[in-house]
Design a protein around this motif. Structure first.
Motif, short mmCIF file in Angstrom:
data_model
loop_
_atom_site.label_atom_id
_atom_site.label_comp_id
_atom_site.label_asym_id
_atom_site.label_seq_id
_atom_site.Cartn_x
_atom_site.Cartn_y
_atom_site.Cartn_z
N PHE A 321 0.89 -1.19 0.22
CA PHE A 321 0.05 0.08 -0.12
C PHE A 321 0.87 1.21 0.07
O PHE A 321 0.43 2.20 -0.57
CB PHE A 321 -1.03 -0.03 1.26
CG PHE A 321 -2.20 -0.93 1.11
CD1 PHE A 321 -3.20 -0.70 0.18
CD2 PHE A 321 -2.25 -2.25 1.70
CE1 PHE A 321 -4.17 -1.47 -0.16
CE2 PHE A 321 -3.25 -2.92 1.37
CZ PHE A 321 -4.37 -2.65 0.45
N PHE A 322 2.19 1.12 0.61
CA PHE A 322 2.86 2.41 0.59
C PHE A 322 3.42 2.37 -0.73
O PHE A 322 3.68 3.62 -1.30
CB PHE A 322 4.00 2.20 1.52
CG PHE A 322 3.63 2.75 2.93
CD1 PHE A 322 3.38 4.01 3.05
CD2 PHE A 322 3.40 1.84 4.10
CE1 PHE A 322 2.88 4.58 4.50
CE2 PHE A 322 3.23 2.27 4.94
CZ PHE A 322 2.76 3.70 5.49
N GLN A 325 1.43 4.51 -3.54
CA GLN A 325 1.54 5.99 -3.04
C GLN A 325 2.72 6.76 -3.69
O GLN A 325 3.97 6.36 -3.29
CB GLN A 325 1.43 6.10 -1.73
CG GLN A 325 0.15 5.32 -1.11
CD GLN A 325 -1.22 5.66 -1.75
OE1 GLN A 325 -1.38 6.91 -1.82
NE2 GLN A 325 -2.26 4.88 -1.99
#
Length: 474
Positions: A321-322, A325
């Protein structure tokens, strides 16, 4: 985590100069094991699928053939080493390392000479034949090396430590592997010289170490070892073996999805970071193994594996998820490194199957690691093919182009697919492995009793062998 309550009988084992010499020779063999399979795992998909441009259909067919044919051979190779005529050949395991190892190194060297650059059928045949011969020799040599450790160390504490140090030696020795991708991409002739040097060094190590190692003749009870069919039936009657095999099957899939696509994962890092990525893999593996071996002095292997996998899955999902981004790369890079450290429980892989062999010896009065390792390899080979097939399928589904022109930059969607393959797909198989491992039976009191019984049995066999030898002399 469950405390380790196993009786420590390692203090009863003499730490003689000869014992240390045995260990040194044993772990030295890890040098070619770090180099040859390391280069192969990192290069073969790039070489045949990306560089030579083998199309996906033929690639998948080759991987299925590779999995099925070679998997069927492994139990036969293991059984062969268990039942070999020692009086004729002089050893049960070492003969294969001494002569099979050099042959494996020669096959490794010649597989990197393309038979064709544009004919799909010829590239396909080259791929299948190279995989067949390379993997059969790999299986034979590594199976007998794995099977030899219980003859050197009896307790699982010693086995863990020896396997750890062998891993360290193999990891350090495999440092040149870090440059193989860059070398094959920029200087194919230099890469072939590089593999030739590896082959020559490996031949020397295989011959010299196998000449200096010694087996324990009291373990060699080939007359007690049944035929291949009966041995297979007895293997699959072992609940511990079946559970271990399923657990390892899922683990091998995750390993192949990681190491076989390093050349693609490097695209996720800044240009010039390829070597840094591989160094990070090396350091994380060594650090993780050391941490888990130290923890195993207090906690059981199963608990450590379960906790390690749980945390590894959690970190992987967070890192994913990081990673999607913008501007948070340094965070997911750090989490990825932590994930690799948490994978250090891999150090327990072989000691786990040795426990199955110990239990089997008590039940059937014969030592046959070769059969267990060979039968386990049936499923490992399927997993080794399934991992790359899944990996290639995911990359193609997300739009990655193989054999692309120079300067090709994957699309944003393709980058998403690469991150998904690196961080999410392994979690699925790791979770399945955790579920299976929960039912592994050799733990707690049963593990403690096994350690006591196998120690007493080996003492008995040693005495019986010495008596028999003295009677033959008389």
């Amino acid at each position: 985590m469950t405390s380790n309550t196993v009786m420590d009988i390692s203090e009863d084992i003499p730490r003689s100069k000869e014992y240390r010499k045995q260990i040194l020779n044993y772990i030295t063999i890890k040098i070619p094991f770090g180099l040859i399979p390391g280069v192969f795992s990192m290069i073969y998909i790039y070489f045949f699928w990306d560089y030579l441009g083998l199309n996906q259909t033929l690639y998948n067919i080759a991987m299925i053939i590779y999995a099925l044919f070679n998997a069927l051979n492994d139990p036969l190779l293991g059984q062969w080493s268990d039942r070999i005529d020692i009086k004729k050949w002089g050893s049960r395991r070492l003969i294969f390392i001494k002569y099979g190892g050099p042959l494996w190194a020669i096959i490794f060297f010649f597989m990197w000479f393309p038979w064709s650059y544009d004919n799909q059928i010829i590239i396909f045949l080259h791929f299948v034949i190279a995989l067949f011969f390379f993997d059969n020799m790999l299986s034979l040599v590594i199976i007998v090396w794995d099977a030899l450790l219980p003859e050197i160390a009896e307790t699982y504490e010693d086995r863990n430590k020896i396997f750890f140090w062998a891993g360290i030696i193999g990891t350090i020795a495999s440092i040149p592997v870090l440059f193989s991708i860059t070398l094959v991409q920029n200087n194919p002739i230099g890469f072939r010289i590089f593999t030739g040097v590896i082959a020559i060094l490996s031949i020397i190590i295989f011959y010299v170490t196998a000449s200096n190692l010694k087996e324990k003749p009291e373990y060699h009870q080939e007359n007690n070892t049944p035929g291949v069919i009966q041995s297979l039936i007895q293997c699959f009657k072992s609940r511990g073996f079946v559970i271990f095999t399923l657990y390892r099957f899922f683990r091998v899939i995750t390993e192949t999805m990681l190491f076989s696509f390093i050349f693609i994962y490097s695209l996720l890092f800044p240009t010039g970071w390829e070597t840094i990525l591989l160094v990070a893999l090396t350091i994380a593996g060594m650090l993780g193994s050391w941490i888990f071996v130290k923890l195993s002095e207090k906690y059981e292997m199963q608990s450590l594996i379960m906790w390690g996998r749980f945390l590894e899955i959690l970190i992987s999902i967070t890192a994913f998820f990081f990673s999607i981004q913008a501007g948070l790369d340094i965070i997911w890079y750090s989490l990825f490194f932590i994930k690799l450290v948490l994978g250090g429980y891999i150090v327990f892989m072989n000691p786990y199957i040795y426990l199955v062999a110990d239990e089997d010896e008590i039940k059937y009065d014969t030592r046959r690691e070769g059969m267990f390792l060979g039968t386990n390899a049936i499923f490992n080979k399927i997993a080794e093919s399934l991992g790359p097939i899944i990996g290639v399928g995911i990359l193609v589904a997300f739009g990655y182009l193989n054999n692309a022109p120079e300067g090709y930059i994957p699309s944003e969607q393709a980058f998403f697919g690469i991150k998904f393959l690196l961080l999410i797909m392994p979690c699925i198989f790791d979770l399945l492995g955790m579920i299976v491992l929960h039912f592994y039976p050799i733990k707690g009191e049963r593990l403690k009793e096994l350690q006591e019984k196998i120690h007493l049995l080996h003492e008995k066999k040693k005495k019986e062998y010495l008596v028999k030898q003295s009677e033959e002399v008389i």
